[in-house]
Design a protein around this motif. Structure first.
Motif, PDB file in Angstrom:
ATOM      1  N   ASP A 146       0.833  -1.197   0.000  1.00 38.00           N
ATOM      2  CA  ASP A 146       0.000   0.000   0.000  1.00 38.00           C
ATOM      3  C   ASP A 146       0.873   1.255   0.000  1.00 38.00           C
ATOM      4  OD1 ASP A 146      -2.206  -1.605   0.085  1.00 38.00           O
ATOM      5  OD2 ASP A 146      -2.553  -1.370   2.237  1.00 38.00           O
ATOM      6  N   LEU A 147       0.336   2.333  -0.570  1.00 35.61           N
ATOM      7  CA  LEU A 147       1.039   3.613  -0.643  1.00 35.61           C
ATOM      8  C   LEU A 147       0.193   4.687   0.022  1.00 35.61           C
ATOM      9  CD1 LEU A 147       2.192   3.387  -4.373  1.00 35.61           C
ATOM     10  CD2 LEU A 147       3.682   3.238  -2.386  1.00 35.61           C
ATOM     11  N   LEU A 148       0.805   5.462   0.893  1.00 38.87           N
ATOM     12  CA  LEU A 148       0.129   6.572   1.563  1.00 38.87           C
ATOM     13  C   LEU A 148       0.647   7.877   0.994  1.00 38.87           C
ATOM     14  CD1 LEU A 148      -1.566   7.914   3.823  1.00 38.87           C
ATOM     15  CD2 LEU A 148       0.402   7.596   5.348  1.00 38.87           C
ATOM     16  N   VAL A 149      -0.237   8.671   0.381  1.00 34.63           N
ATOM     17  CA  VAL A 149       0.135   9.987  -0.146  1.00 34.63           C
ATOM     18  C   VAL A 149       0.019  11.002   0.984  1.00 34.63           C
ATOM     19  CG1 VAL A 149      -0.405  11.791  -1.821  1.00 34.63           C
ATOM     20  CG2 VAL A 149      -0.656   9.380  -2.460  1.00 34.63           C
ATOM     21  N   LEU A 150       1.130  11.678   1.284  1.00 43.77           N
ATOM     22  CA  LEU A 150       1.155  12.593   2.425  1.00 43.77           C
ATOM     23  C   LEU A 150       0.540  13.955   2.121  1.00 43.77           C
ATOM     24  CD1 LEU A 150       4.727  11.764   3.786  1.00 43.77           C
ATOM     25  CD2 LEU A 150       2.526  10.977   4.673  1.00 43.77           C
ATOM     26  N   THR A 151       0.646  14.432   0.875  1.00 43.56           N
ATOM     27  CA  THR A 151       0.032  15.718   0.533  1.00 43.56           C
ATOM     28  C   THR A 151      -1.483  15.574   0.562  1.00 43.56           C
ATOM     29  OG1 THR A 151       1.890  16.312  -0.890  1.00 43.56           O
ATOM     30  CG2 THR A 151      -0.176  17.499  -1.235  1.00 43.56           C
ATOM     31  N   PRO A 152      -2.185  16.412   1.313  1.00 45.02           N
ATOM     32  CA  PRO A 152      -3.636  16.253   1.439  1.00 45.02           C
ATOM     33  C   PRO A 152      -4.375  16.473   0.126  1.00 45.02           C
ATOM     34  CG  PRO A 152      -2.781  17.660   3.189  1.00 45.02           C
ATOM     35  CD  PRO A 152      -1.673  17.483   2.191  1.00 45.02           C
ATOM     36  N   PHE A 153      -5.459  15.739  -0.036  1.00 47.94           N
ATOM     37  CA  PHE A 153      -6.338  15.876  -1.202  1.00 47.94           C
ATOM     38  C   PHE A 153      -6.999  17.246  -1.195  1.00 47.94           C
ATOM     39  CE2 PHE A 153     -10.747  15.826  -2.638  1.00 47.94           C
ATOM     40  CZ  PHE A 153     -10.594  15.437  -3.967  1.00 47.94           C
ATOM     41  N   GLY A 203     -15.818   6.429  -1.096  1.00 49.45           N
ATOM     42  CA  GLY A 203     -15.318   5.106  -1.438  1.00 49.45           C
ATOM     43  C   GLY A 203     -13.818   4.945  -1.335  1.00 49.45           C
ATOM     44  N   ALA A 204     -13.092   6.040  -1.099  1.00 53.31           N
ATOM     45  CA  ALA A 204     -11.626   5.977  -1.082  1.00 53.31           C
ATOM     46  C   ALA A 204     -11.114   5.582   0.295  1.00 53.31           C
ATOM     47  CB  ALA A 204     -11.051   7.327  -1.486  1.00 53.31           C
ATOM     48  N   ARG A 205      -9.883   5.104   0.303  1.00 50.96           N
ATOM     49  CA  ARG A 205      -9.176   4.844   1.555  1.00 50.96           C
ATOM     50  C   ARG A 205      -8.509   6.156   1.991  1.00 50.96           C
ATOM     51  NH1 ARG A 205      -5.264  -0.062   0.354  1.00 50.96           N
ATOM     52  NH2 ARG A 205      -5.045  -0.003   2.627  1.00 50.96           N
ATOM     53  N   VAL A 206      -8.748   6.584   3.220  1.00 52.69           N
ATOM     54  CA  VAL A 206      -8.244   7.887   3.638  1.00 52.69           C
ATOM     55  C   VAL A 206      -7.631   7.828   5.031  1.00 52.69           C
ATOM     56  CG1 VAL A 206      -9.989   9.092   2.246  1.00 52.69           C
ATOM     57  CG2 VAL A 206     -10.404   8.697   4.681  1.00 52.69           C
ATOM     58  N   VAL A 207      -6.666   8.724   5.253  1.00 53.80           N
ATOM     59  CA  VAL A 207      -6.131   9.046   6.571  1.00 53.80           C
ATOM     60  C   VAL A 207      -6.432  10.512   6.802  1.00 53.80           C
ATOM     61  CG1 VAL A 207      -4.018   9.415   7.899  1.00 53.80           C
ATOM     62  CG2 VAL A 207      -4.305   7.306   6.601  1.00 53.80           C
ATOM     63  N   ILE A 208      -7.057  10.825   7.931  1.00 55.84           N
ATOM     64  CA  ILE A 208      -7.463  12.203   8.211  1.00 55.84           C
ATOM     65  C   ILE A 208      -6.406  12.872   9.082  1.00 55.84           C
ATOM     66  CG2 ILE A 208      -9.205  13.700   9.241  1.00 55.84           C
ATOM     67  CD1 ILE A 208     -11.272  11.541   8.612  1.00 55.84           C
ATOM     68  N   GLU A 209      -5.810  13.942   8.553  1.00 60.13           N
ATOM     69  CA  GLU A 209      -4.808  14.715   9.292  1.00 60.13           C
ATOM     70  C   GLU A 209      -5.498  15.666  10.264  1.00 60.13           C
ATOM     71  OE1 GLU A 209      -1.450  15.060   9.354  1.00 60.13           O
ATOM     72  OE2 GLU A 209      -0.897  13.567   7.830  1.00 60.13           O
ATOM     73  N   CYS A 210      -4.976  15.709  11.483  1.00 61.70           N
ATOM     74  CA  CYS A 210      -5.464  16.649  12.494  1.00 61.70           C
ATOM     75  C   CYS A 210      -4.502  17.841  12.585  1.00 61.70           C
ATOM     76  CB  CYS A 210      -5.557  15.963  13.852  1.00 61.70           C
ATOM     77  SG  CYS A 210      -6.647  14.514  13.862  1.00 61.70           S
ATOM     78  N   ARG A 239      -4.851   0.430  -3.906  1.00 59.67           N
ATOM     79  CA  ARG A 239      -3.973   0.287  -2.746  1.00 59.67           C
ATOM     80  C   ARG A 239      -3.339   1.613  -2.319  1.00 59.67           C
ATOM     81  NH1 ARG A 239       1.410  -0.745  -4.777  1.00 59.67           N
ATOM     82  NH2 ARG A 239       1.365  -0.961  -7.059  1.00 59.67           N
ATOM     83  N   VAL A 240      -3.680   2.697  -2.978  1.00 56.37           N
ATOM     84  CA  VAL A 240      -3.198   4.022  -2.584  1.00 56.37           C
ATOM     85  C   VAL A 240      -4.160   4.648  -1.587  1.00 56.37           C
ATOM     86  CG1 VAL A 240      -2.706   6.368  -3.368  1.00 56.37           C
ATOM     87  CG2 VAL A 240      -1.928   4.412  -4.724  1.00 56.37           C
ATOM     88  N   VAL A 241      -3.610   5.139  -0.472  1.00 49.79           N
ATOM     89  CA  VAL A 241      -4.384   5.784   0.584  1.00 49.79           C
ATOM     90  C   VAL A 241      -4.136   7.288   0.506  1.00 49.79           C
ATOM     91  CG1 VAL A 241      -4.791   5.893   3.072  1.00 49.79           C
ATOM     92  CG2 VAL A 241      -4.042   3.727   2.022  1.00 49.79           C
ATOM     93  N   ARG A 242      -5.204   8.073   0.544  1.00 51.64           N
ATOM     94  CA  ARG A 242      -5.067   9.522   0.454  1.00 51.64           C
ATOM     95  C   ARG A 242      -5.148  10.170   1.829  1.00 51.64           C
ATOM     96  NH1 ARG A 242      -5.492  12.269  -4.256  1.00 51.64           N
ATOM     97  NH2 ARG A 242      -4.409  13.765  -2.905  1.00 51.64           N
ATOM     98  N   SER A 243      -4.281  11.140   2.067  1.00 47.05           N
ATOM     99  CA  SER A 243      -4.398  11.994   3.245  1.00 47.05           C
ATOM    100  C   SER A 243      -5.449  13.061   2.965  1.00 47.05           C
ATOM    101  CB  SER A 243      -3.059  12.667   3.564  1.00 47.05           C
ATOM    102  OG  SER A 243      -2.083  11.707   3.907  1.00 47.05           O
ATOM    103  N   VAL A 244      -6.218  13.395   3.989  1.00 44.41           N
ATOM    104  CA  VAL A 244      -7.253  14.413   3.868  1.00 44.41           C
ATOM    105  C   VAL A 244      -7.141  15.338   5.076  1.00 44.41           C
ATOM    106  CG1 VAL A 244      -9.700  14.841   3.451  1.00 44.41           C
ATOM    107  CG2 VAL A 244      -8.733  12.632   2.865  1.00 44.41           C
ATOM    108  N   SER A 245      -7.283  16.634   4.858  1.00 45.58           N
ATOM    109  CA  SER A 245      -7.119  17.588   5.955  1.00 45.58           C
ATOM    110  C   SER A 245      -8.322  18.501   6.129  1.00 45.58           C
ATOM    111  CB  SER A 245      -5.866  18.438   5.723  1.00 45.58           C
ATOM    112  OG  SER A 245      -5.974  19.160   4.510  1.00 45.58           O
ATOM    113  N   SER A 246      -9.464  18.114   5.549  1.00 49.86           N
ATOM    114  CA  SER A 246     -10.673  18.928   5.699  1.00 49.86           C
ATOM    115  C   SER A 246     -11.896  18.030   5.593  1.00 49.86           C
ATOM    116  CB  SER A 246     -10.741  20.009   4.608  1.00 49.86           C
ATOM    117  OG  SER A 246     -10.908  19.404   3.339  1.00 49.86           O
ATOM    118  N   VAL A 247     -12.996  18.481   6.172  1.00 44.19           N
ATOM    119  CA  VAL A 247     -14.253  17.745   6.059  1.00 44.19           C
ATOM    120  C   VAL A 247     -14.691  17.693   4.614  1.00 44.19           C
ATOM    121  CG1 VAL A 247     -16.684  17.705   6.759  1.00 44.19           C
ATOM    122  CG2 VAL A 247     -14.919  18.382   8.409  1.00 44.19           C
ATOM    123  N   ASP A 248     -14.511  18.795   3.892  1.00 40.26           N
ATOM    124  CA  ASP A 248     -14.870  18.835   2.473  1.00 40.26           C
ATOM    125  C   ASP A 248     -14.094  17.776   1.691  1.00 40.26           C
ATOM    126  OD1 ASP A 248     -16.116  20.231   0.092  1.00 40.26           O
ATOM    127  OD2 ASP A 248     -13.984  20.462  -0.387  1.00 40.26           O
TER     128      ASP A 248
END
Length: 343
Positions: free
Chosen positions: A72-79, A107-114, A91-100
């Protein structure tokens, strides 16, 4: 004749193992120029030591590295909405930094940045109430905190993580995985003890790949040596030689990152004084090169060219010979080598 990166492979890998042992569940980071080693090499190393997740900087890096790493690959730059779409596997996981951003990635795999005290990006405490419904439409891999390197106010990194854990728990958000950056091993252990039901995964790049400085060394090959006398003119700008010596053409120029220097945060009187002195010398075309000969860093004879640098070696030093290699003190994250040599 090349600018070469020499790697003491056994030592380098022993250091990798020591870091991996300290941080169970470690997520290796491979971004930028691959910390000087290149994406392909770090993908190979990650596969070798068995990590199941590799963090990359951008979607463009993920698109390249996906062919070299099967996990799996985790993209650090937020969507961000409106970003250029890049075809990526599931297998790519996206970082997200906003509710929007969460709403936009159905449907995507996400990691939510605080939002940490870095204050770079992330959801805030006020956003947490809206996340409960938003995460129903994504596959949540966990939350993340990117912490500052230095804490000049004396605050505690562990306490900052605990504060966020308490906020997330109060908002009834899942706490199965927390990705963290810039924690010490003992700090991560404290968190494991306090939150045994949460898996803490450290995202580590610099400490993993560059933590043992003596495991790697850049060297530039000497391509030409020309004797000059005091007053001789040379180079693009036809400057005069300040004394007798040699002009030494060495592999490594601006295309390799030679002469490129990132701004530094200076603390204390002496570092600031040295910075002022360097700036003063630069105004009279005296710039210290990263290349070492006979135990001393040598001065640039003129600014580095695209693929080579011209150094001035005074006559009181030994004469370099074509084919000699000069050690170069270069920053890994801004350097592109011609070849990598395992030894």
């Amino acid at each position: 004749m090349a600018l070469s990166l020499y790697v003491d492979t056994a030592r380098w890998r022993a250091h990798q193992k020591s870091v991996i042992d300290q941080f169970p569940g470690l997520v290796p980071v491979c971004k930028g120029n691959g910390y000087g080693f290149g994406h392909e090499r770090l993908a190979e190393e990650t596969t070798r030591f068995g990590a199941n997740l590799l963090a990359v900087g951008t979607t463009y890096e993920a698109a390249r590295i996906k062919d070299w790493f099967s996990g799996d690959l985790l993209v650090l730059t937020p969507f961000r909405r409106g970003e250029e779409p890049v075809p990526l596997p599931d297998r790519v996981v996206r970082s997200v930094s906003s509710v929007d951003g969460v709403h936009a990635l159905v449907g995507a795999r996400v990691v939510i940045e605080c939002m940490s005290t870095m204050k770079r990006h992330g959801v805030t405490e006020q956003d947490l109430g809206q996340l409960q419904s938003a995460i129903e439409d994504v596959r949540l891999e966990g939350f993340a905190l990117h912490l500052p390197l230095d804490r000049t106010d004396g605050s505690d990194a562990v306490e900052e993580v605990i504060t966020w854990m308490d906020r997330l728990r109060a908002a009834r958000l899942p706490l199965h995985t927390m990705f963290v950056s810039h924690l010490k091993a003992e700090e991560q252990q404290r968190l494991h003890q306090q939150f045994p039901q949460t898996r803490f995964r450290a995202r580590i790049g610099t400490r993993l790949w560059l933590g043992d400085h003596d495991a790697t060394e850049y060297r530039g090959s000497v391509l030409d040596v020309t004797r000059v006398a005091k007053g001789d003119r040379f180079g693009y700008r036809q400057q005069k030689a300040a004394s007798d010596g040699w002009l030494v053409v060495v592999a490594g120029g601006t295309s390799h990152g030679v002469g490129l220097e990132a701004p530094k945060a200076l603390h204390g009187v002496m570092p600031r004084a040295k910075g002022v002195a360097r700036a003063g010398l630069a105004t009279v075309n005296r710039n210290l090169s990263p290349f070492v000969w006979a135990g001393k860093q040598r001065w640039f004879a003129e600014p580095p060219h695209m693929q080579v640098s011209i150094l001035f070696v005074p006559s009181d030093a030994p004469e370099p010979k074509v084919g000699d290699e000069l050690v170069a003190h270069l920053r890994h994250t801004t350097t592109q080598f011609d070849r990598l040599v395992d030894h």
